[in-house]
Design a protein around this motif. Structure first.
Motif, mmCIF file in Angstrom:
data_model
loop_
_atom_site.group_PDB
_atom_site.id
_atom_site.type_symbol
_atom_site.label_atom_id
_atom_site.label_comp_id
_atom_site.label_asym_id
_atom_site.label_seq_id
_atom_site.Cartn_x
_atom_site.Cartn_y
_atom_site.Cartn_z
ATOM 1 N N MET A 1 -2.057 -1.075 7.494
ATOM 2 C CA MET A 1 -2.206 -0.734 6.099
ATOM 3 C C MET A 1 -2.965 0.588 6.032
ATOM 4 S SD MET A 1 -4.142 -2.852 3.066
ATOM 5 C CE MET A 1 -5.743 -2.932 3.818
ATOM 6 N N HIS A 2 -2.642 1.383 5.027
ATOM 7 C CA HIS A 2 -3.319 2.666 4.830
ATOM 8 C C HIS A 2 -3.970 2.714 3.447
ATOM 9 C CE1 HIS A 2 -0.352 3.669 7.953
ATOM 10 N NE2 HIS A 2 -1.358 4.388 8.419
ATOM 11 N N VAL A 3 -5.182 3.251 3.418
ATOM 12 C CA VAL A 3 -5.893 3.508 2.174
ATOM 13 C C VAL A 3 -6.456 4.925 2.258
ATOM 14 C CG1 VAL A 3 -6.495 1.078 1.802
ATOM 15 C CG2 VAL A 3 -8.083 2.556 3.030
ATOM 16 N N LEU A 4 -6.893 5.439 1.128
ATOM 17 C CA LEU A 4 -7.555 6.739 1.096
ATOM 18 C C LEU A 4 -9.037 6.530 0.843
ATOM 19 C CD1 LEU A 4 -5.123 8.909 -1.059
ATOM 20 C CD2 LEU A 4 -5.513 9.053 1.398
ATOM 21 N N LEU A 5 -9.862 7.108 1.697
ATOM 22 C CA LEU A 5 -11.299 7.076 1.513
ATOM 23 C C LEU A 5 -11.759 8.513 1.356
ATOM 24 C CD1 LEU A 5 -14.080 5.716 1.496
ATOM 25 C CD2 LEU A 5 -14.083 5.901 3.991
ATOM 26 N N ASN A 6 -12.250 8.834 0.162
ATOM 27 C CA ASN A 6 -12.663 10.205 -0.154
ATOM 28 C C ASN A 6 -11.557 11.192 0.234
ATOM 29 O OD1 ASN A 6 -15.003 9.090 -1.067
ATOM 30 N ND2 ASN A 6 -16.236 9.716 0.658
ATOM 31 N N ASP A 7 -10.329 10.855 -0.139
ATOM 32 C CA ASP A 7 -9.134 11.684 0.059
ATOM 33 C C ASP A 7 -8.710 11.829 1.514
ATOM 34 O OD1 ASP A 7 -8.677 12.135 -2.689
ATOM 35 O OD2 ASP A 7 -10.141 13.755 -2.694
ATOM 36 N N GLU A 11 -6.568 4.046 8.356
ATOM 37 C CA GLU A 11 -5.760 2.902 8.737
ATOM 38 C C GLU A 11 -6.688 1.710 8.916
ATOM 39 O OE1 GLU A 11 -2.727 1.603 12.260
ATOM 40 O OE2 GLU A 11 -2.826 3.711 11.678
ATOM 41 N N CYS A 12 -6.258 0.540 8.431
ATOM 42 C CA CYS A 12 -7.066 -0.666 8.572
ATOM 43 C C CYS A 12 -6.169 -1.893 8.630
ATOM 44 C CB CYS A 12 -8.089 -0.785 7.446
ATOM 45 S SG CYS A 12 -7.402 -0.769 5.790
ATOM 46 N N ASP A 13 -6.737 -2.971 9.128
ATOM 47 C CA ASP A 13 -6.014 -4.232 9.220
ATOM 48 C C ASP A 13 -6.043 -4.957 7.882
ATOM 49 O OD1 ASP A 13 -5.516 -3.865 11.959
ATOM 50 O OD2 ASP A 13 -7.472 -4.705 12.478
ATOM 51 N N MET A 14 -5.055 -5.819 7.684
ATOM 52 C CA MET A 14 -5.020 -6.667 6.497
ATOM 53 C C MET A 14 -5.329 -8.086 6.920
ATOM 54 S SD MET A 14 -1.553 -5.379 4.553
ATOM 55 C CE MET A 14 -1.593 -6.762 3.438
ATOM 56 N N PRO A 15 -5.835 -8.952 6.106
ATOM 57 C CA PRO A 15 -6.560 -8.637 4.869
ATOM 58 C C PRO A 15 -7.970 -8.151 5.198
ATOM 59 C CG PRO A 15 -6.615 -10.986 5.220
ATOM 60 C CD PRO A 15 -5.814 -10.392 6.358
ATOM 61 N N LEU A 16 -8.503 -7.334 4.340
ATOM 62 C CA LEU A 16 -9.815 -6.753 4.577
ATOM 63 C C LEU A 16 -10.510 -6.537 3.239
ATOM 64 C CD1 LEU A 16 -11.470 -5.655 7.018
ATOM 65 C CD2 LEU A 16 -10.518 -3.420 6.503
ATOM 66 N N THR A 17 -11.753 -6.998 3.148
ATOM 67 C CA THR A 17 -12.503 -6.774 1.918
ATOM 68 C C THR A 17 -13.090 -5.364 1.914
ATOM 69 O OG1 THR A 17 -14.598 -7.572 2.809
ATOM 70 C CG2 THR A 17 -13.161 -9.224 1.754
ATOM 71 N N GLU A 52 -5.717 -3.258 -0.813
ATOM 72 C CA GLU A 52 -4.263 -3.300 -0.796
ATOM 73 C C GLU A 52 -3.723 -1.950 -0.344
ATOM 74 O OE1 GLU A 52 -2.662 -4.605 -4.519
ATOM 75 O OE2 GLU A 52 -4.120 -6.241 -4.692
ATOM 76 N N GLU A 53 -2.514 -1.961 0.175
ATOM 77 C CA GLU A 53 -1.851 -0.737 0.632
ATOM 78 C C GLU A 53 -1.940 0.340 -0.445
ATOM 79 O OE1 GLU A 53 0.074 1.923 2.954
ATOM 80 O OE2 GLU A 53 -0.324 -0.102 3.655
#
Length: 66
Positions: A1-7, A11-17, A52-53
């Motif tokens: 899964m990919h998210v943006l942190l400060n633009d 990459e991180c595993d799911m599920p993750l708080t 979430e993605e």
């Protein structure tokens, strides 16, 4: 899964708080606030809110003053 942190794409595993995500990156420190998808997410919800993605996180240092 990919998210943006400060633009920056992360990459991180799911599920993750949110709390687990920040802890893994050693960013779970006092005095920081977080906006998730352009809305402030109270720190009291970081332990329960799952990423979430495509989520966009903006982590910033809280500054007090007047």
């Amino acid at each position: 899964m990919h998210v943006l942190l400060n633009d920056e794409r992360q990459e991180c595993d799911m599920p993750l708080t949110v709390a687990a995500f920040l802890s893994q990156r050693q960013l779970l420190t006092p005095g920081v606030a977080l906006a998730l998808n352009h809305q402030i997410l109270p720190r009291s919800r970081w332990e329960e809110h799952h990423l979430e993605e495509g989520d966009h996180l903006l982590l910033f240092q809280v500054i007090a003053g007047g």
